[in-house]
Design a protein around this motif. Structure first.
Motif, PDB file in Angstrom:
ATOM      1  N   GLY A  95       0.677  -1.360   0.224  1.00 49.78           N
ATOM      2  CA  GLY A  95       0.042   0.136  -0.378  1.00 49.78           C
ATOM      3  C   GLY A  95       0.784   1.205  -0.170  1.00 49.78           C
ATOM      4  O   GLY A  95       0.116   2.005   0.646  1.00 49.78           O
ATOM      5  N   SER A 127      -1.777  -3.084  -5.579  1.00 52.33           N
ATOM      6  CA  SER A 127      -1.803  -1.763  -4.677  1.00 52.33           C
ATOM      7  C   SER A 127      -2.552  -0.995  -4.132  1.00 52.33           C
ATOM      8  O   SER A 127      -2.844  -0.089  -2.959  1.00 52.33           O
ATOM      9  CB  SER A 127      -0.518  -1.060  -5.456  1.00 52.33           C
ATOM     10  N   CYS A 177      -4.170   0.291  -1.066  1.00 49.87           N
ATOM     11  CA  CYS A 177      -4.035   1.842  -0.287  1.00 49.87           C
ATOM     12  C   CYS A 177      -5.577   2.021  -0.371  1.00 49.87           C
ATOM     13  O   CYS A 177      -6.272   2.744   1.248  1.00 49.87           O
ATOM     14  CB  CYS A 177      -3.636   2.653  -1.310  1.00 49.87           C
ATOM     15  N   ARG A 224     -13.522  14.263   0.092  1.00 52.95           N
ATOM     16  CA  ARG A 224     -13.266  12.891   1.035  1.00 52.95           C
ATOM     17  C   ARG A 224     -13.245  11.375  -0.088  1.00 52.95           C
ATOM     18  O   ARG A 224     -12.859   9.671   0.103  1.00 52.95           O
ATOM     19  CB  ARG A 224     -13.516  12.697   2.665  1.00 52.95           C
ATOM     20  N   HIS A 248      -9.680   6.177  -6.561  1.00 58.02           N
ATOM     21  CA  HIS A 248      -9.118   4.740  -6.064  1.00 58.02           C
ATOM     22  C   HIS A 248     -10.108   3.505  -6.823  1.00 58.02           C
ATOM     23  O   HIS A 248      -9.682   2.990  -7.407  1.00 58.02           O
ATOM     24  CB  HIS A 248      -8.667   4.707  -5.233  1.00 58.02           C
ATOM     25  N   PHE A 292     -10.850  17.231  -7.037  1.00 57.54           N
ATOM     26  CA  PHE A 292      -9.810  19.063  -6.790  1.00 57.54           C
ATOM     27  C   PHE A 292     -10.972  19.732  -7.319  1.00 57.54           C
ATOM     28  O   PHE A 292     -10.504  21.534  -6.469  1.00 57.54           O
ATOM     29  CB  PHE A 292      -9.750  18.678  -9.008  1.00 57.54           C
ATOM     30  N   ARG A 330      -6.753  21.368   1.199  1.00 55.79           N
ATOM     31  CA  ARG A 330      -5.871  20.965  -0.147  1.00 55.79           C
ATOM     32  C   ARG A 330      -5.766  22.584  -0.290  1.00 55.79           C
ATOM     33  O   ARG A 330      -5.147  22.694  -1.352  1.00 55.79           O
ATOM     34  CB  ARG A 330      -6.006  20.329  -1.206  1.00 55.79           C
ATOM     35  N   TYR A 353      -0.109  23.715  -9.301  1.00 52.80           N
ATOM     36  CA  TYR A 353      -0.770  22.675  -8.306  1.00 52.80           C
ATOM     37  C   TYR A 353      -1.926  22.822  -9.383  1.00 52.80           C
ATOM     38  O   TYR A 353      -2.415  21.504 -10.327  1.00 52.80           O
ATOM     39  CB  TYR A 353      -0.714  22.212  -7.193  1.00 52.80           C
ATOM     40  N   TRP A 378      -0.836  10.044 -18.564  1.00 54.21           N
ATOM     41  CA  TRP A 378      -1.590  10.313 -17.129  1.00 54.21           C
ATOM     42  C   TRP A 378      -1.239   9.945 -16.477  1.00 54.21           C
ATOM     43  O   TRP A 378      -1.013  10.419 -15.571  1.00 54.21           O
ATOM     44  CB  TRP A 378      -3.060   9.821 -18.215  1.00 54.21           C
ATOM     45  N   HIS A 433      -0.202  12.495  -6.660  1.00 55.62           N
ATOM     46  CA  HIS A 433       0.455  11.863  -5.693  1.00 55.62           C
ATOM     47  C   HIS A 433       1.281  12.286  -5.209  1.00 55.62           C
ATOM     48  O   HIS A 433       1.721  12.503  -3.660  1.00 55.62           O
ATOM     49  CB  HIS A 433       0.866  10.362  -6.003  1.00 55.62           C
ATOM     50  N   LEU A 465       0.903  15.577  -2.944  1.00 50.79           N
ATOM     51  CA  LEU A 465      -0.221  15.663  -2.073  1.00 50.79           C
ATOM     52  C   LEU A 465      -0.206  14.232  -0.855  1.00 50.79           C
ATOM     53  O   LEU A 465      -0.707  15.104   0.458  1.00 50.79           O
ATOM     54  CB  LEU A 465      -1.174  14.679  -2.742  1.00 50.79           C
TER      55      LEU A 465
HETATM   56  C1  HEM Z   1      -4.185   4.532 -11.088  1.00 52.19           C
HETATM   57  C2  HEM Z   1      -3.574   4.157 -10.324  1.00 52.19           C
HETATM   58  C3  HEM Z   1      -4.282   5.922  -9.579  1.00 52.19           C
HETATM   59  C4  HEM Z   1      -4.611   7.101  -9.609  1.00 52.19           C
HETATM   60  C5  HEM Z   1      -5.103   7.357 -11.386  1.00 52.19           C
HETATM   61  C6  HEM Z   1      -5.160   7.943  -8.742  1.00 52.19           C
HETATM   62  C7  HEM Z   1      -5.511   9.084  -9.062  1.00 52.19           C
HETATM   63  C8  HEM Z   1      -5.363  10.036  -7.857  1.00 52.19           C
HETATM   64  C9  HEM Z   1      -6.122  11.336  -7.769  1.00 52.19           C
HETATM   65  C10 HEM Z   1      -6.413  11.614  -9.378  1.00 52.19           C
HETATM   66  C11 HEM Z   1      -5.364  12.180  -6.584  1.00 52.19           C
HETATM   67  C12 HEM Z   1      -6.400  13.074  -5.894  1.00 52.19           C
HETATM   68  C13 HEM Z   1      -5.265  14.211  -5.990  1.00 52.19           C
HETATM   69  C14 HEM Z   1      -5.544  15.393  -5.881  1.00 52.19           C
HETATM   70  O1  HEM Z   1      -6.412  15.750  -5.067  1.00 52.19           O
HETATM   71  O2  HEM Z   1      -4.947  16.585  -6.038  1.00 52.19           O
HETATM   72  C15 HEM Z   1      -5.113  11.470  -5.595  1.00 52.19           C
HETATM   73  C16 HEM Z   1      -4.773  11.305  -4.170  1.00 52.19           C
HETATM   74  C17 HEM Z   1      -4.134   9.973  -3.223  1.00 52.19           C
HETATM   75  N1  HEM Z   1      -3.619   8.869  -3.984  1.00 52.19           N
HETATM   76 FE1  HEM Z   1      -3.917   8.003  -5.498  1.00 52.19          FE
HETATM   77  N2  HEM Z   1      -4.305   7.197  -7.798  1.00 52.19           N
HETATM   78  C18 HEM Z   1      -3.862   6.258  -7.840  1.00 52.19           C
HETATM   79  C19 HEM Z   1      -3.383   5.189  -7.197  1.00 52.19           C
HETATM   80  C20 HEM Z   1      -2.645   5.326  -5.521  1.00 52.19           C
HETATM   81  C21 HEM Z   1      -2.787   4.432  -4.736  1.00 52.19           C
HETATM   82  C22 HEM Z   1      -2.028   2.720  -5.233  1.00 52.19           C
HETATM   83  C23 HEM Z   1      -2.148   4.553  -3.270  1.00 52.19           C
HETATM   84  C24 HEM Z   1      -1.698   4.209  -2.079  1.00 52.19           C
HETATM   85  C25 HEM Z   1      -0.268   3.675  -2.399  1.00 52.19           C
HETATM   86  C26 HEM Z   1      -2.894   5.805  -3.725  1.00 52.19           C
HETATM   87  C27 HEM Z   1      -3.152   6.968  -2.559  1.00 52.19           C
HETATM   88  C28 HEM Z   1      -3.229   7.579  -2.553  1.00 52.19           C
HETATM   89  C29 HEM Z   1      -3.382   8.805  -1.924  1.00 52.19           C
HETATM   90  C30 HEM Z   1      -2.866   8.763  -0.508  1.00 52.19           C
HETATM   91  C31 HEM Z   1      -4.107  10.050  -2.014  1.00 52.19           C
HETATM   92  C32 HEM Z   1      -3.766  11.949  -1.393  1.00 52.19           C
HETATM   93  C33 HEM Z   1      -5.747  11.119  -0.940  1.00 52.19           C
HETATM   94  C34 HEM Z   1      -5.901  12.639   0.122  1.00 52.19           C
HETATM   95  O3  HEM Z   1      -5.810  12.717   1.134  1.00 52.19           O
HETATM   96  O4  HEM Z   1      -7.151  13.603   0.104  1.00 52.19           O
HETATM   97  N3  HEM Z   1      -3.532   6.375  -5.035  1.00 52.19           N
HETATM   98  N4  HEM Z   1      -5.090   9.421  -6.573  1.00 52.19           N
END
Ligand code: HEM
Lengths: 694, 393
Positions: free
Chosen positions: A43, A110, A114, A191, A198, A639, A670, B300, B342, B350, B353
């Motif tokens: 994760g 993963s 997550c 949130r 995901h 966003f 954010r 950003y 992408w 990521h 953030l």
């Molecule tokens: C292809 C896979 C993934 C895509 C397309 C994706 C896409 C995104 C996007 C678009 C955001 C929002 C960023 C923002 O708010 O500016 C985000 C946030 C996040 N992603 Fe992913 N993600 C992917 C995989 C993962 C994985 C594998 C993890 C874990 C390790 C993860 C953990 C997070 C976390 C922790 C956030 C921040 C959430 C928050 O605090 O608002 N993501 N992701």
């Protein structure tokens, strides 16, 4: 201390603490030992980012190295050694290779882990208000302030609740020992965005995997399937390369159906081979239509098809076109391409070599090949491609006002000798106009990368090739040539002396030899002969006289040919016939470079088109779209919905009845910058009502 | 800042959204609704259901856009008037492009694009000049030139749309079908995004940097469109492109590309300022470039916007592919590169953030991201073959 001014500097620092917060919160879950280590590895953001990068790089390789080409073209390109290396790494079909699918699998795992880690936290933040917050931690937030109010706790609370509601915040209030705590939030759907995006990735990946050909690969490994790599007809393909209609939940295959034909199968490409997939219905192509722009580019193409269910016999008739597929049950049928559907050519072979037997005209279907006897053995004639029209930019666009001109139908074919070497030819089926005269045009080249070199054979008075080949066969006829040469020599020397007779005999021999050279090797051979035999200083002179002699004899031969056609040669021949002679000699002079055993004429043809269909069954498609929708919603939430929280703690002022102290603080996650402004506005409002303490 | 404050002060006072609207806002909305109704009334018989939906959607989003960002209204109205003027001048006679004064020198598609090109290049120079001499007037002039260029660019595209129909109804199509056309689109979208941030932050000093990428696009456009390749000629569409999908897929993609380009150029400004500060230079010119934090934030925001649109565009592309080629994903080079772009920005987001990355590394990353994006956008057409192989170089 003023928070307003420091907001900018604090902004970045504050955010940097976020990951540690997140780590703290997610480790609330109780996990132990190896499982815990594994989960936290799977994760981890590090793994996720690494996977992004690795998948990206692997994808790049797949775009640079053209995928799924014929294997021998790779061998030619990379040599046998690297071919073998690349093949074993499955680089020729990366996107369905084991390692690529496993990489995607890791990304899936993963992301799932997550979600498993964060989803509870996200849901909590979405639904709940954090009422258990201390005055101390509020004061530490970078947007915070303390005010004193002269009204009671309850009145103060009421005032501020109203203002916060106006500002779009949801509230939750708790009163404990006279102290009022107000927790508020706005945009907490942000949130949910995390869960949506995901979750969407998981939905999309899983459904796409379900639609892919992974199951076929598994069955191949288990030995139940084997892609066919030979060039066989569908009916000859063995069972191990066949799939029954109900045997495969998802596929994407193609079928070429000639007009008037029916098919019940599609071909699924697998690396360098294919599988035959049976369909539960048949497709009949009734008609195929194509329209072109003026430039000859296809404008639209469409097929009238009939689908008949094999089990029920139910029929559906529909016209499909590019961008307008037919959806039938779980299947989609697309108009993908078009091709020749086995047009039939009526062919006539005009021998170019000597001593060659006549060949009776025959019919041959485009795509087929046949052996043809020539003087030196046999060659194989392969009809490669038939095109009904050939539009090219018009060189006379200015004068004629037409940008393009159509050169008419062409046939592309190959003549392969017994050693397997082939030359490629393109013949324009109807005569092509050039400087006001008409010619049969035929291009030749040795390899596909070369441009065609063209031979122009003039058309005779009957618009045919007859005169040209009569002329040639006369040149090939020794006894006739001897007769004509003697006659011409006698006529041109006009001498009756004994010496003269000798000269005439000599001249006739020179004439025959020159004609023979010219006939065998064109202008080039005649020149070579001169270059070999004549010293350099005399060459020009000799050349002039040789060509004069050659002209004389060829002219006489031409007149003989005309005479045989029934032209009255005692009167003047027409200018067209004169022009024909010039063109004839020019063509004959370069004919040896054409290097073909015969000239192939298409006397007529029957055009048949085939429509290329793409037939798919993708049960995961709608799920993929659902995932996409979730992804979009999730991204917008993440966003563009700012998650903001404000807390207020109101305490009675030093035990007095009427006064109160308020601590107001908040955070914008954010959107810290916007939140700072918002908090400023709130502060100003509070400043008017209360007095600021700090 | 003061404007924003003014708005904020009202934030906690009770009021409805409606009461905040000005007269112009109402006129704006009414004007658009009327226009839409008119178009629908007259042309709906020529449109399929999807095109009617696109019309409705465009109208609603234009209204919303105009309410959210006021300058859009004047922009849209100017573009509409100029385009309609050009179209009415044309009538049905394409040859007027060579003889009519207005068309020949101003608003035939070709001339409008020329004006756009010239103005963008001039504006780039002006922005840099303003940055060095610190002149507010020069800044405003540069900004005005950018606005006018953006007007001319869109007018050029819209008039071209009409011109394509004047050539022949069969050839007529929405002008986003080859590299020449999409480069114009790219220029005006990138400029729009920049103007938005300029208007919001009231700082002009990033203008030169952002317009640098637009000027490069213009240079390419001129070479490609009017050089020996003559790509500015209107070409008919291959069957696969004859679809309403093109009208939404391509523009969505270019909002993505434009936003990524903007972030990269802000990244360049960031890196320059940052290294100057590190070396102890803090001259007046460096001071004129916005605070690092501000640029970081713009980077950003524009990557977020780009990512959102790029995601949408990729999804639309997949849906179109499913309709035209028989599969929503074929690992065609263009699709694959879209995925690479992408993933690249997903990693960027990521890191920012969840790992709290800021500043230099991310600025570098967004600059490199531009090259990845550029490859997806031109490199694929230039070097790789595939189903997307229209608009080749
Ligand atoms: C292809 C896979 C993934 C895509 C397309 C994706 C896409 C995104 C996007 C678009 C955001 C929002 C960023 C923002 O708010 O500016 C985000 C946030 C996040 N992603 Fe992913 N993600 C992917 C995989 C993962 C994985 C594998 C993890 C874990 C390790 C993860 C953990 C997070 C976390 C922790 C956030 C921040 C959430 C928050 O605090 O608002 N993501 N992701």
């Amino acid at each position: 201390m003023s928070h307003e001014n420091t907001s900018e500097n604090n902004f970045s620092k504050k955010n940097e603490t976020k990951p540690s917060q997140a780590t703290r919160q997610r480790s609330n879950r109780k996990e132990h030992g190896l499982g815990k280590v594994l989960l936290s590895f799977l994760g981890s953001m590090e793994l996720a980012i690494s996977l992004f990068v690795v998948v990206g790089i692997a994808s790049i390789i797949g775009t640079i190295l053209q995928q799924n080409q014929a294997y021998n073209s790779y061998v030619v390109k990379f040599g046998p050694f690297w071919f073998e290396v690349f093949r074993s790494l499955e680089l020729f079909d990366i996107y369905s290779s084991w390692w690529f699918v496993i990489l995607l699998g890791f990304l899936l795992v993963s992301t799932s882990v997550c979600i498993y880690h964060y989803a509870p936290l996200m849901i909590r933040e979405w639904r709940q208000f954090r009422l258990t917050i201390s005055a101390k931690s509020l004061k530490l937030m970078h947007s915070s302030g303390v005010w004193s109010s002269s009204s009671s706790v309850a009145q103060t609370a009421q005032f501020i609740q109203e203002k916060l509601r106006n500002g779009g915040y949801q509230l939750s209030t708790k009163t404990e020992q006279g102290v009022v705590t107000i927790a508020t939030k706005k945009g907490s759907a942000n949130r949910l965005g995390y869960i949506f995006t995901h979750g969407a990735i998981i939905v999309i990946c899983l459904s796409a995997l379900y639609d892919g050909n992974f199951n076929l690969k598994l069955r191949e490994v288990a030995g139940q399937l084997k892609p066919e790599t030979r060039d066989l007809f569908a009916s000859q393909v063995p069972d191990i390369s066949r799939l029954k209609a109900d045997d495969n939940h998802a596929f994407r295959g193609s079928a070429n159906v000639p007009e008037g034909s029916t098919t019940g199968l599609v071909f699924l490409q697998m690396r360098n081979g294919f599988l035959v997939q049976e369909l539960p219905f048949t497709i009949t192509l009734n008609d195929f239509r194509i329209e072109h722009y003026q430039s000859g580019m296809p404008k639209s193409f469409e097929s009238d098809i009939v689908i008949q269910d094999k089990a029920t016999g139910e029929k559906i008739t529909k016209t499909i076109a590019v961008n307008h597929p037919l959806i039938y049950k779980d299947f989609s049928i697309y108009q993908a391409s078009f091709d020749d559907g086995g047009s039939i050519m009526d062919l006539k072979v005009w021998p170019l070599g000597r001593n060659q037997q006549k060949i009776t005209p025959f019919k041959q279907v485009v795509g087929d090949s046949r052996q043809i006897k020539i003087a030196t053995g046999e060659v194989k004639l392969e009809l490669a491609e038939f095109k009904i029209s050939n539009v090219q930019p018009n060189p006379k666009a200015k004068e004629t006002g037409r940008k393009f001109k159509n050169m008419g139908p062409t046939l592309t074919f190959r003549i392969r000798d017994s050693s397997g070497q082939a030359k490629e030819f393109i013949n324009y089926i109807s005569p092509v106009v050039q400087e006001g005269r008409y010619f049969f045009l035929s291009g030749v080249r040795n390899t596909a990368n070369e441009p065609f070199r063209y031979l122009f054979i003039p058309v005779d008075d009957e618009n045919s090739l007859k005169r040209f080949f009569n002329f040639r066969s006369l040149l090939n006829n020794r006894s006739e040539m001897q007769r004509i040469a003697e006659k011409t020599a006698a006529l041109s020397l006009q001498s009756t002396t004994e010496n003269g007779a000798k000269m005439v005999a000599q001249m006739s021999i020179v004439m025959q030899r020159l004609v023979d050279l010219f006939n065998r090797g064109g202008f080039d051979l005649v020149m070579n002969d001169i270059n070999e035999k004549v010293p350099e200083d005399k060459r020009k002179e000799v050349m002039d006289s040789y060509f004069k002699v050659l002209q004389t004899i060829l002219g006489t031969v031409y007149l003989e040919v005309l005479k045989a056609e029934g032209v009255d040669i005692n009167n003047n021949i027409s200018p067209a016939q004169e022009q024909y002679y010039d063109d004839l000699v020019n063509t004959m002079g370069i004919l040896p470079n054409y290097k073909a055993p015969f000239f192939l004429q298409v006397t007529s043809f029957e055009h048949k088109e085939a429509s290329g269909f793409q037939i798919t069954k993708s049960p995961g498609k709608n799920l993929v779209y659902l995932g996409c929708l979730l992804l979009c919603i999730g991204i917008v939430l993440m966003f563009y919905v700012a998650h903001k929280r404000i807390w207020v703690i109101i305490e009675p002022f030093d035990g007095s009845e009427s006064g109160a102290q308020l601590i107001v603080a908040g955070s914008g996650d954010r959107h810290q910058r916007e939140f700072a402004l918002e908090f400023q506005a709130l502060s100003q409002l509070l400043d008017k009502q209360f007095s600021k303490l700090s | 800042m003061s404007v924003a404050k003014q708005e904020m002060e009202n934030l906690f006072e009770k009021q409805s959204f409606i009461s905040k609207l000005s007269l112009f806002d109402y006129i704006w909305a009414a004007l658009l609704l009327l226009t839409t109704a008119y178009v629908w009334q007259h042309y709906s018989s020529l449109m399929d259901i999807y095109e009617v939906m696109i019309l409705g959607f465009t109208s609603v989003s234009l209204i919303a856009w105009g309410l959210l960002w006021k300058p859009v209204r004047v922009y849209t109205i100017s573009v509409a008037l100029l385009s309609l003027f050009a179209i009415s001048l044309y009538g049905t006679e394409l040859a007027l492009a060579e003889s009519n004064f207005f068309l020949k020198f101003l608003i035939s598609s070709k001339s409008a694009i020329m004006w756009m090109s010239a103005l963008y290049v001039l504006a780039t120079v002006a922005y840099f000049m303003a940055l060095f001499i610190g002149s507010e007037f020069t800044n405003k002039t540069a900004s005005a030139m950018t606005w006018v260029a953006t007007v001319m660019g869109l007018v050029g595209l819209l008039v071209r749309w009409r011109e394509s129909y004047l050539i022949h109804v069969d050839i007529g199509h929405f002008p986003v079908s080859n590299l020449y056309e999409v480069f114009i689109l790219f220029s005006i979208i990138t400029a729009m995004l920049y103007l938005y941030y300029e208007g919001k932050s009231k700082t002009y000093s990033m203008g030169g940097f952002v317009l640098l990428v637009i000027s490069s696009a213009v240079a390419f456009l001129l070479w490609y469109g009017f050089g020996s390749r003559g790509a500015s000629e209107i070409q008919p569409l291959v069957p696969a492109l004859q679809s309403y999908w093109m009208k939404i897929h391509v523009p969505a993609n270019f909002v993505g590309y434009g936003a990524f380009a903007l972030s990269a150029m802000v990244g360049v400004a960031y890196l320059i300022k940052d290294s100057m500060l590190k070396r102890g230079h803090n001259g007046i010119i460096i001071k004129r470039i916005p605070e690092l934090d501000v640029m970081d934030d713009i980077m950003y925001k524009s990557i977020a916007l780009g990512f959102a649109f790029f995601t949408l565009a990729t999804i639309l592309g997949a849906m179109w592919a499913a309709e035209a080629w028989g599969g929503y994903w074929s690992w065609d080079p263009k699709e694959t590169w879209a995925l690479i772009v992408w993933l690249n920005y997903a990693a960027w987001l990521h890191l920012r953030l969840t790992k709290g990355w800021r500043g230099r590394p991310l600025a570098w990353w967004s600059v490199i991201g531009l090259f990845v994006t550029l490859f997806a956008f031109i490199g694929v057409n230039m070097f790789l073959s595939g189903l997307h192989s229209y608009g080749e170089l």
